[in-house]
Design a protein around this motif. Structure first.
Motif, PDB file in Angstrom:
ATOM      1  N   GLN A   3      55.824  32.304  57.585  1.00 40.30           N
ATOM      2  CA  GLN A   3      55.151  33.589  57.408  1.00 40.30           C
ATOM      3  C   GLN A   3      55.807  34.422  56.307  1.00 40.30           C
ATOM      4  O   GLN A   3      55.117  35.117  55.561  1.00 40.30           O
ATOM      5  N   TYR A   4      57.122  34.330  56.219  1.00 39.06           N
ATOM      6  CA  TYR A   4      57.804  35.064  55.149  1.00 39.06           C
ATOM      7  C   TYR A   4      57.471  34.461  53.775  1.00 39.06           C
ATOM      8  O   TYR A   4      57.377  35.187  52.777  1.00 39.06           O
ATOM      9  N   GLU A   5      57.287  33.138  53.723  1.00 39.13           N
ATOM     10  CA  GLU A   5      56.839  32.504  52.484  1.00 39.13           C
ATOM     11  C   GLU A   5      55.434  32.979  52.140  1.00 39.13           C
ATOM     12  O   GLU A   5      55.127  33.257  50.975  1.00 39.13           O
ATOM     13  N   ASN A   6      54.563  33.038  53.145  1.00 33.06           N
ATOM     14  CA  ASN A   6      53.208  33.529  52.926  1.00 33.06           C
ATOM     15  C   ASN A   6      53.216  34.984  52.468  1.00 33.06           C
ATOM     16  O   ASN A   6      52.426  35.380  51.609  1.00 33.06           O
ATOM     17  N   LEU A   7      54.126  35.769  53.037  1.00 33.89           N
ATOM     18  CA  LEU A   7      54.246  37.163  52.641  1.00 33.89           C
ATOM     19  C   LEU A   7      54.621  37.276  51.176  1.00 33.89           C
ATOM     20  O   LEU A   7      54.065  38.103  50.437  1.00 33.89           O
ATOM     21  N   LYS A   8      55.525  36.416  50.764  1.00 36.33           N
ATOM     22  CA  LYS A   8      55.945  36.419  49.356  1.00 36.33           C
ATOM     23  C   LYS A   8      54.766  36.082  48.442  1.00 36.33           C
ATOM     24  O   LYS A   8      54.551  36.728  47.402  1.00 36.33           O
ATOM     25  N   LYS A   9      53.968  35.077  48.824  1.00 34.45           N
ATOM     26  CA  LYS A   9      52.821  34.669  48.011  1.00 34.45           C
ATOM     27  C   LYS A   9      51.775  35.778  47.948  1.00 34.45           C
ATOM     28  O   LYS A   9      51.195  36.043  46.884  1.00 34.45           O
ATOM     29  N   LYS A  10      51.526  36.446  49.077  1.00 32.11           N
ATOM     30  CA  LYS A  10      50.513  37.487  49.084  1.00 32.11           C
ATOM     31  C   LYS A  10      50.956  38.718  48.293  1.00 32.11           C
ATOM     32  O   LYS A  10      50.127  39.396  47.665  1.00 32.11           O
ATOM     33  N   LYS A  11      52.241  38.974  48.291  1.00 33.05           N
ATOM     34  CA  LYS A  11      52.741  40.090  47.471  1.00 33.05           C
ATOM     35  C   LYS A  11      52.552  39.796  45.987  1.00 33.05           C
ATOM     36  O   LYS A  11      52.290  40.703  45.182  1.00 33.05           O
ATOM     37  N   GLU A  12      52.655  38.516  45.619  1.00 29.10           N
ATOM     38  CA  GLU A  12      52.403  38.124  44.219  1.00 29.10           C
ATOM     39  C   GLU A  12      50.943  38.363  43.854  1.00 29.10           C
ATOM     40  O   GLU A  12      50.627  38.816  42.744  1.00 29.10           O
ATOM     41  N   LEU A  13      50.027  38.068  44.798  1.00 28.92           N
ATOM     42  CA  LEU A  13      48.603  38.323  44.547  1.00 28.92           C
ATOM     43  C   LEU A  13      48.325  39.812  44.464  1.00 28.92           C
ATOM     44  O   LEU A  13      47.480  40.249  43.655  1.00 28.92           O
ATOM     45  N   ILE A  14      49.024  40.599  45.261  1.00 27.08           N
ATOM     46  CA  ILE A  14      48.865  42.065  45.202  1.00 27.08           C
ATOM     47  C   ILE A  14      49.269  42.570  43.811  1.00 27.08           C
ATOM     48  O   ILE A  14      48.598  43.433  43.226  1.00 27.08           O
ATOM     49  N   LYS A  15      50.343  42.011  43.299  1.00 32.26           N
ATOM     50  CA  LYS A  15      50.803  42.436  41.966  1.00 32.26           C
ATOM     51  C   LYS A  15      49.744  42.122  40.899  1.00 32.26           C
ATOM     52  O   LYS A  15      49.464  42.937  40.012  1.00 32.26           O
ATOM     53  N   ILE A  16      49.118  40.930  40.987  1.00 29.98           N
ATOM     54  CA  ILE A  16      48.073  40.568  40.031  1.00 29.98           C
ATOM     55  C   ILE A  16      46.905  41.533  40.155  1.00 29.98           C
ATOM     56  O   ILE A  16      46.351  42.001  39.143  1.00 29.98           O
ATOM     57  N   ALA A  17      46.500  41.824  41.399  1.00 31.12           N
ATOM     58  CA  ALA A  17      45.366  42.726  41.608  1.00 31.12           C
ATOM     59  C   ALA A  17      45.660  44.115  41.063  1.00 31.12           C
ATOM     60  O   ALA A  17      44.802  44.730  40.406  1.00 31.12           O
ATOM     61  N   GLU A  18      46.857  44.629  41.312  1.00 31.35           N
ATOM     62  CA  GLU A  18      47.193  45.982  40.846  1.00 31.35           C
ATOM     63  C   GLU A  18      47.380  46.037  39.334  1.00 31.35           C
ATOM     64  O   GLU A  18      47.063  47.052  38.717  1.00 31.35           O
ATOM     65  N   ASP A  19      47.871  44.942  38.761  1.00 36.28           N
ATOM     66  CA  ASP A  19      48.042  44.912  37.291  1.00 36.28           C
ATOM     67  C   ASP A  19      46.695  44.897  36.569  1.00 36.28           C
ATOM     68  O   ASP A  19      46.609  45.331  35.408  1.00 36.28           O
ATOM     69  N   ASN A  20      45.635  44.392  37.222  1.00 35.08           N
ATOM     70  CA  ASN A  20      44.347  44.224  36.551  1.00 35.08           C
ATOM     71  C   ASN A  20      43.249  45.156  37.069  1.00 35.08           C
ATOM     72  O   ASN A  20      42.110  45.063  36.620  1.00 35.08           O
ATOM     73  N   LYS A  21      43.581  46.015  38.013  1.00 38.15           N
ATOM     74  CA  LYS A  21      42.536  46.821  38.640  1.00 38.15           C
ATOM     75  C   LYS A  21      41.891  47.816  37.679  1.00 38.15           C
ATOM     76  O   LYS A  21      40.750  48.246  37.890  1.00 38.15           O
ATOM     77  N   ASP A  22      42.574  48.188  36.600  1.00 36.90           N
ATOM     78  CA  ASP A  22      42.018  49.149  35.639  1.00 36.90           C
ATOM     79  C   ASP A  22      41.580  48.488  34.338  1.00 36.90           C
ATOM     80  O   ASP A  22      41.285  49.169  33.346  1.00 36.90           O
ATOM     81  N   SER A  23      41.479  47.153  34.346  1.00 35.75           N
ATOM     82  CA  SER A  23      41.102  46.421  33.133  1.00 35.75           C
ATOM     83  C   SER A  23      39.644  46.696  32.769  1.00 35.75           C
ATOM     84  O   SER A  23      38.782  46.840  33.639  1.00 35.75           O
ATOM     85  N   GLU A  24      39.364  46.746  31.461  1.00 39.25           N
ATOM     86  CA  GLU A  24      38.008  46.930  30.945  1.00 39.25           C
ATOM     87  C   GLU A  24      37.377  45.590  30.574  1.00 39.25           C
ATOM     88  O   GLU A  24      36.180  45.525  30.283  1.00 39.25           O
ATOM     89  N   ASP A  25      38.190  44.536  30.574  1.00 40.97           N
ATOM     90  CA  ASP A  25      37.695  43.212  30.216  1.00 40.97           C
ATOM     91  C   ASP A  25      37.071  42.552  31.454  1.00 40.97           C
ATOM     92  O   ASP A  25      37.633  41.653  32.068  1.00 40.97           O
ATOM     93  N   PHE A  26      35.881  43.017  31.808  1.00 43.22           N
ATOM     94  CA  PHE A  26      35.245  42.541  33.039  1.00 43.22           C
ATOM     95  C   PHE A  26      34.917  41.054  32.976  1.00 43.22           C
ATOM     96  O   PHE A  26      34.986  40.366  33.998  1.00 43.22           O
ATOM     97  N   LYS A  27      34.574  40.578  31.831  1.00 51.56           N
ATOM     98  CA  LYS A  27      34.192  39.174  31.706  1.00 51.56           C
ATOM     99  C   LYS A  27      35.357  38.250  32.038  1.00 51.56           C
ATOM    100  O   LYS A  27      35.180  37.197  32.677  1.00 51.56           O
ATOM    101  N   THR A  28      36.547  38.639  31.629  1.00 49.82           N
ATOM    102  CA  THR A  28      37.733  37.798  31.872  1.00 49.82           C
ATOM    103  C   THR A  28      38.341  38.060  33.244  1.00 49.82           C
ATOM    104  O   THR A  28      38.725  37.115  33.961  1.00 49.82           O
ATOM    105  N   VAL A  29      38.430  39.316  33.622  1.00 50.08           N
ATOM    106  CA  VAL A  29      39.166  39.690  34.838  1.00 50.08           C
ATOM    107  C   VAL A  29      38.370  39.423  36.113  1.00 50.08           C
ATOM    108  O   VAL A  29      38.951  39.077  37.152  1.00 50.08           O
ATOM    109  N   THR A  30      37.041  39.543  36.045  1.00 52.30           N
ATOM    110  CA  THR A  30      36.241  39.347  37.266  1.00 52.30           C
ATOM    111  C   THR A  30      36.467  37.967  37.895  1.00 52.30           C
ATOM    112  O   THR A  30      36.709  37.872  39.102  1.00 52.30           O
TER     113      THR A  30
END
Length: 676
Positions: free
Chosen positions: A439-466
């Protein structure tokens, strides 16, 4: 640390561990309080100091004479059934509340939870005299400590499994604190009671010995016999009201008393009328006691009959004096016989209880075997372990509800049960320890996905980011569980970042495709108008109206992808309107098909037309096949008159199918025309 916690540390942490030897073994150390047995020993020791008066008054030979003369030969013979009664009455003699003790309901404390045991303990303290509840308190204490010990082992296993050091382990709960508080209250009250009773027993014994001395002194008094007899009766009444004495002095004191009472009656031979009157009274009362004992011998409630028999023996010994020598052996043998019958029935009752305990043992052995079977079953998932946990909880409940087992195997059975449950808990803790690592390994992986989501949430490149945002959403679902305390928090964080991005994207697209949403609004209004349309009696005019609606609908243009369902609703409404027209069904069918083609035709995408063309070709093939089959069937009627109803029905069916075939061919022609 509170006072209750100190009790817990002394009574729970250290001594509960030593309790593993047996569930009924007392484990709580109360440094400041003597046990009931110790207090009784103190009373007996101090009472021996008092009895020196008696020992100085009576010589050894006199004591032997008391034992020889107090009862006839049959009554002096050692009999187990009589000894049992006398032992019980000797115990009662030390405590006048013993009758209330017998009335306390016996309960199956073994089957109770810790909460229930604490509740029962509290009821005993509040509603019963402190000296009457010791047996029940000891049973409750044994069962509570046994269950708490098991819980303590389980918590310790979990603590160590989570990486804790065993030496640092400490656990208590509200149940244990309340139990310790109640037990402390009990010990203080019982000690105060025994301290007070010690003085009373000592004083009562002195009073009784003084009464014996006074009765002995009557043999040397030279006065009117009536006056002496009156004094004797007064002394007997004083004796009856003298109160309880130490149990180890009970039989000796009463035997001595009876001895000197009989000596007084022998002294009364000078006045036989008084003596005979007493003898007759005692004889009549003892006959009543015997008759009641014989009635009790027929009672099936052995415990109740035994308790009342104790009272009868007490009356016989304490309330009534001797009878004439000619009756003594006869009535004693009769009383003893009834006593033996009750004694034997009671022994049989306990033998049956032993058999029941043996059956309980078999049941508990089965339960332990079932727990061991669960231990051997491998489980590699959380759901499987949750199922096993529920199974073990049910088996634990069944174990405690199975009842008592023979005392000789009680400790061994309890140990086997605890070992089986402990083995299960260790395996469970080991599994969840490994699961937590995952579960702690899974937590680490999900935190990495959170970082990707937060890094791209304000992107204007909808074609690439979607596509990226959709992929991490899919990856999130595949990762698996995380520690429960983190689950909600990280999900809200991830969901917020994804929603922020897609809300922006949808808003952007909606602004870009506003004309599509405007078209949707127009089509909604047009659909409402169509549903409210009232047809006239002129089919041609109505057809023109409906065709205009179709053209208007088509001119409005496209709507957003997720709103295209409205086209289906519109053409269904068109079909419903055409069905209301009063005209030839085949013509109406073609008109409806024309409206359908208007919806299917799209110069940029012919897939819908292709599908419709393939469907029509399939229907043409099916109808042609049915016509061929019907024409072949007519060959079987070559010798049948053409006016035959069956033959006429086949010809009619062929004609209908040919008409359908013409309609389908006409539809196919219209579809092909849409390609040009």
């Amino acid at each position: 640390m509170s006072e209750n916690d100190n009790l817990q540390e002394a009574d729970g942490k250290k001594e509960v561990e030593s309790q593993e030897t047996t569930p009924t073994q007392e484990t709580t150390t109360e440094v400041e309080a003597k046990t009931e047995t110790e207090v009784e020993q103190d009373v007996n020791t101090q009472s021996e100091e008092v009895v020196h008066t008696e020992e100085t008054v009576e010589t050894n030979s006199e004591t032997e004479q008391v034992e020889a003369e107090e009862k006839p030969e049959a009554e002096n013979t050692s009999e187990d059934h009589v000894d049992e009664i006398e032992a019980s009455n000797a115990e009662d003699a030390e405590d006048e509340s013993n009758a209330e003790r017998h009335e306390l309901e016996d309960k199956d404390y073994h089957a109770m939870t810790m909460d229930q045991l604490v509740t029962e303990f509290n009821k005993l303290l509040k509603h019963h005299k402190i000296q009457t509840i010791s047996k029940h308190v000891n049973e409750i204490k044994g069962e509570f400590n046994a269950k708490f010990s098991e819980l303590l082992d389980e918590k310790k296993e979990e603590f160590v499994a989570d990486g804790g050091n065993e030496i640092d382990f400490y656990y208590t709960n509200d149940q244990k604190k309340l139990f310790n508080s109640l037990y402390k209250e009990y010990k203080q009250s019982i000690n105060a009671y025994y301290k007070d009773r010690e003085q009373n027993l000592k004083q009562n014994l002195e009073n009784r010995l003084a009464i014996i001395e006074e009765i002995k002194g009557l043999l040397t008094v030279e006065e009117n016999m009536g006056t002496t007899y009156k004094t004797f009766k007064e002394l007997q009444e004083k004796w009856r009201n003298a109160g309880p004495i130490p149990r180890d002095k009970y039989n000796n004191a009463w035997n001595t008393y009876h001895h000197h009472v009989e000596r007084f009656y022998d002294f009364l031979h000078l006045n036989n009328d008084l003596r005979d009157m007493d003898f007759k009274h005692n004889y009549d009362q003892k006959l009543k006691i015997i008759e009641r004992a014989e009635e009790l011998a027929k009672d099936e409630n052995t415990n109740r009959s035994f308790r009342e028999l104790q009272v009868l023996h007490k009356l016989w010994k304490e309330e009534l004096g001797p009878v004439g020598k000619e009756h003594r052996e006869e009535i004693w043998e009769r009383f003893s016989k009834a006593t033996k019958t009750i004694h034997d029935k009671r022994q049989a009752y306990y033998a049956d209880m032993d058999k029941a305990h043996e059956k309980n043992l078999e049941r508990k052995e089965e339960i332990i075997a079932q727990i061991n079977a669960v231990n051997e079953d491998s489980a590699n998932s959380h759901s499987a372990w949750q199922k096993k946990i529920k199974t073990i909880e049910k088996l634990r409940e069944d174990f405690f509800n199975a009842g008592k087992v023979p005392i000789k195997v009680n400790e061994a059975t309890w140990t086997k049960f605890k070992d089986a449950v402990r083995t299960f808990n260790r395996s469970k803790n080991h599994f969840y320890k490994d699961l937590k690592k995952d579960q702690y390994e899974n937590l680490k992986k999900k935190k990495e996905l959170i970082k990707i989501a937060e890094d791209n949430k304000d992107s204007e490149d909808f074609k690439t980011v979607t596509p990226l945002m959709k992929k991490i959403q899919s990856d999130w679902k595949k990762i698996g569980h995380v520690p429960r305390r983190d689950s909600d928090k990280i999900w809200k964080q991830f969901k917020a970042a994804c929603n922020h991005y897609f809300d922006r994207m949808h808003k952007e697209r909606k602004a870009k495709d506003q004309h599509l949403y405007d078209a949707f609004d127009k089509k909604v209004k047009l659909l409402d108008d169509l549903k409210a349309l009232e047809l006239t009696d002129d089919p041609k005019a109505d057809i023109k109206t409906l065709q205009d609606k179709i053209s208007e609908w088509k001119d409005i243009g496209y709507v957003p992808q997720n709103k295209r369902y409205i086209d289906g609703k519109f053409y269904k409404a068109i079909d419903d309107a055409f069905d209301k027209l009063k005209m030839d069904k085949s013509k109406l069918e073609m008109i409806k098909f024309d409206s359908k083609l208007e919806n299917l035709a799209n110069p940029d995408d012919t897939r819908l037309l292709d599908n419709e063309q393939n469907f029509i070709r399939k229907k043409i093939s099916e109808v042609q096949g049915e016509i061929t089959q019907l024409e072949n069937n007519l060959q079987f009627f070559s010798n049948v008159d053409s006016d035959n109803p069956l033959v006429k029905d086949v010809h009619k069916n062929i004609a209908n199918h040919k008409k359908q075939l013409d309609t389908w061919k006409a539809k196919l022609t219209k579809v092909r025309g849409k390609y040009s």
